[in-house]
Design a protein around this motif. Structure first.
Motif, PDB file in Angstrom:
ATOM      1  N   PHE A   1      12.173  19.143  24.548  1.00 48.88           N
ATOM      2  CA  PHE A   1      11.550  19.868  23.620  1.00 48.88           C
ATOM      3  C   PHE A   1      10.661  19.110  22.893  1.00 48.88           C
ATOM      4  O   PHE A   1       9.859  19.577  22.197  1.00 48.88           O
ATOM      5  N   LYS A   2      11.064  17.841  22.508  1.00 50.98           N
ATOM      6  CA  LYS A   2      10.443  16.957  21.407  1.00 50.98           C
ATOM      7  C   LYS A   2       8.953  16.860  21.810  1.00 50.98           C
ATOM      8  O   LYS A   2       8.807  16.072  22.685  1.00 50.98           O
ATOM      9  N   GLY A   3       8.113  17.316  20.925  1.00 55.50           N
ATOM     10  CA  GLY A   3       6.692  17.140  21.347  1.00 55.50           C
ATOM     11  C   GLY A   3       6.122  18.223  21.886  1.00 55.50           C
ATOM     12  O   GLY A   3       5.025  18.330  22.320  1.00 55.50           O
ATOM     13  N   TYR A   4       6.850  18.994  22.520  1.00 55.27           N
ATOM     14  CA  TYR A   4       6.552  20.264  23.538  1.00 55.27           C
ATOM     15  C   TYR A   4       5.675  21.052  22.670  1.00 55.27           C
ATOM     16  O   TYR A   4       6.208  21.839  21.912  1.00 55.27           O
ATOM     17  N   HIS A   5       4.235  21.189  22.811  1.00 59.70           N
ATOM     18  CA  HIS A   5       3.438  22.037  22.018  1.00 59.70           C
ATOM     19  C   HIS A   5       3.617  21.810  20.422  1.00 59.70           C
ATOM     20  O   HIS A   5       3.270  22.632  19.614  1.00 59.70           O
ATOM     21  N   GLY A   6       4.065  20.545  20.031  1.00 59.95           N
ATOM     22  CA  GLY A   6       4.253  20.056  19.034  1.00 59.95           C
ATOM     23  C   GLY A   6       5.557  20.367  18.285  1.00 59.95           C
ATOM     24  O   GLY A   6       5.962  19.990  16.983  1.00 59.95           O
ATOM     25  N   PHE A   7       6.550  20.857  19.119  1.00 60.03           N
ATOM     26  CA  PHE A   7       7.830  21.127  18.450  1.00 60.03           C
ATOM     27  C   PHE A   7       8.578  19.752  17.963  1.00 60.03           C
ATOM     28  O   PHE A   7       8.629  18.732  18.813  1.00 60.03           O
ATOM     29  N   PRO A   8       9.115  19.877  16.893  1.00 57.72           N
ATOM     30  CA  PRO A   8       9.619  18.515  16.157  1.00 57.72           C
ATOM     31  C   PRO A   8      11.161  17.871  16.515  1.00 57.72           C
ATOM     32  O   PRO A   8      11.259  16.963  15.913  1.00 57.72           O
ATOM     33  N   ALA A   9      11.534  18.583  17.291  1.00 54.51           N
ATOM     34  CA  ALA A   9      13.113  18.285  17.664  1.00 54.51           C
ATOM     35  C   ALA A   9      13.374  18.299  19.138  1.00 54.51           C
ATOM     36  O   ALA A   9      12.822  18.667  19.790  1.00 54.51           O
ATOM     37  N   SER A  10      14.616  17.942  19.374  1.00 54.27           N
ATOM     38  CA  SER A  10      15.193  17.605  20.538  1.00 54.27           C
ATOM     39  C   SER A  10      16.046  18.786  21.114  1.00 54.27           C
ATOM     40  O   SER A  10      16.388  19.219  22.171  1.00 54.27           O
ATOM     41  N   ILE A  11      16.657  19.781  20.225  1.00 52.37           N
ATOM     42  CA  ILE A  11      17.398  20.978  20.365  1.00 52.37           C
ATOM     43  C   ILE A  11      16.535  22.096  19.717  1.00 52.37           C
ATOM     44  O   ILE A  11      15.672  21.903  18.546  1.00 52.37           O
ATOM     45  N   CYS A  12      16.715  23.408  20.098  1.00 53.88           N
ATOM     46  CA  CYS A  12      16.435  24.315  19.137  1.00 53.88           C
ATOM     47  C   CYS A  12      17.687  24.746  18.623  1.00 53.88           C
ATOM     48  O   CYS A  12      18.873  25.013  19.254  1.00 53.88           O
TER      49      CYS A  12
END
Length: 262
Positions: A63-74
């Motif tokens: 997740f981290k960096g996926y389309h700019g998502f800033p974390a490793s979990i939601c």
């Protein structure tokens, strides 16, 4: 060798084994989050816990960096359905309902799974909501079999959710805009897997396919809104939500839940 089945990635038995290794990393990360999730703990701390488990295994958070998502979990608390961004300032309280989605990449293969966790003692209604969502997931998993059609999974998820609604006396909202997906060398691949619909439609399922089955139910409306952070999805009426997910491979022997704990 990767092959394509009508746009859907097919994996060899060895490649499915490699996906299982990634799935076990995700399972361990979610297990660590479950052990740490308690009143007074922030969702940011839980993100750090999951990130460390993933990296200690030699994997990378999907997740981290996926389309700019800033974390490793939601981390999606209460009325948040999916894609909640963890924060050190978001501190969990007694009675919260927390959905945690986690992904990992190990040697190029992806695992993806989500659980809903009670924070301390939760209401009977929230317990029932989470149980209904988990049961809908497992009903879908059971249909991840060669020879079935894609929407046989969708119909099983919907039917289980409707049955739980009748049993619990609650008109659970079934989120339609978000659903499951193909997974393998990428986290999100063809096909999109709806969480409701008529059976017998869509591509025929074949050995070597892998799908993420992930229903999301709410205690009220199925309508959602996206917050200004352009990630967090919430229920339009403020009702609580639950999210469960497993990565499942189709084998000669039936469904193999790749993100199940050892």
């Amino acid at each position: 060798m990767l092959r394509r089945g009508k746009g859907i990635e097919l994996k060899s038995a060895g490649e499915i084994q490699a996906m299982r290794a990634a799935g076990l990393v995700v399972a361990r990360a979610l297990g660590a989050v479950r052990a740490h999730a308690a009143p007074g703990v922030s969702t940011g701390e839980l993100d750090e816990v999951a990130d460390q488990v993933i990296r200690d295994a030699g994997a990378v958070p999907s997740f981290k960096g996926y389309h700019g998502f800033p974390a490793s979990i939601c981390a999606s608390v209460n009325e948040k359905v999916v894609h909640g961004i963890p924060s050190r300032t978001e501190v969990l309280a007694e009675g919260d309902l927390l959905s945690v989605d986690c992904g990992a990449i190990l040697e190029g293969w992806h695992g993806d799974s989500a659980v809903t966790l009670p924070i301390g003692a939760i209401s009977a209604a929230d317990q029932a909501l989470s149980a209904a969502t988990e049961a809908a997931m497992w009903a879908g998993v059971e249909q991840v079999r060669a020879g079935n059609k894609l929407t046989d999974i969708s119909h099983a998820v919907e039917s289980a959710a409707r049955a739980a609604a009748d049993r619990d006396g609650v008109a659970y909202g079934i989120i339609a805009e978000y659903g499951g997906h193909g997974i393998g060398t990428q986290m999100h691949m063809e096909p999109f897997l709806p969480n409701l619909g008529k059976p017998g439609k869509g591509p025929k399922l074949r050995v070597g396919m892998a799908l993420a089955v992930e229903p999301m139910l709410t205690g009220g409306t199925a309508d959602t809104e996206e917050l200004d952070d352009e990630w967090t999805v919430v229920t339009a009426d403020g009702s609580r939500a639950s999210h469960w997910e497993h990565t499942v491979a189709i084998t000669e022997d039936g469904p193999w839940v790749l993100t199940a704990p050892e």
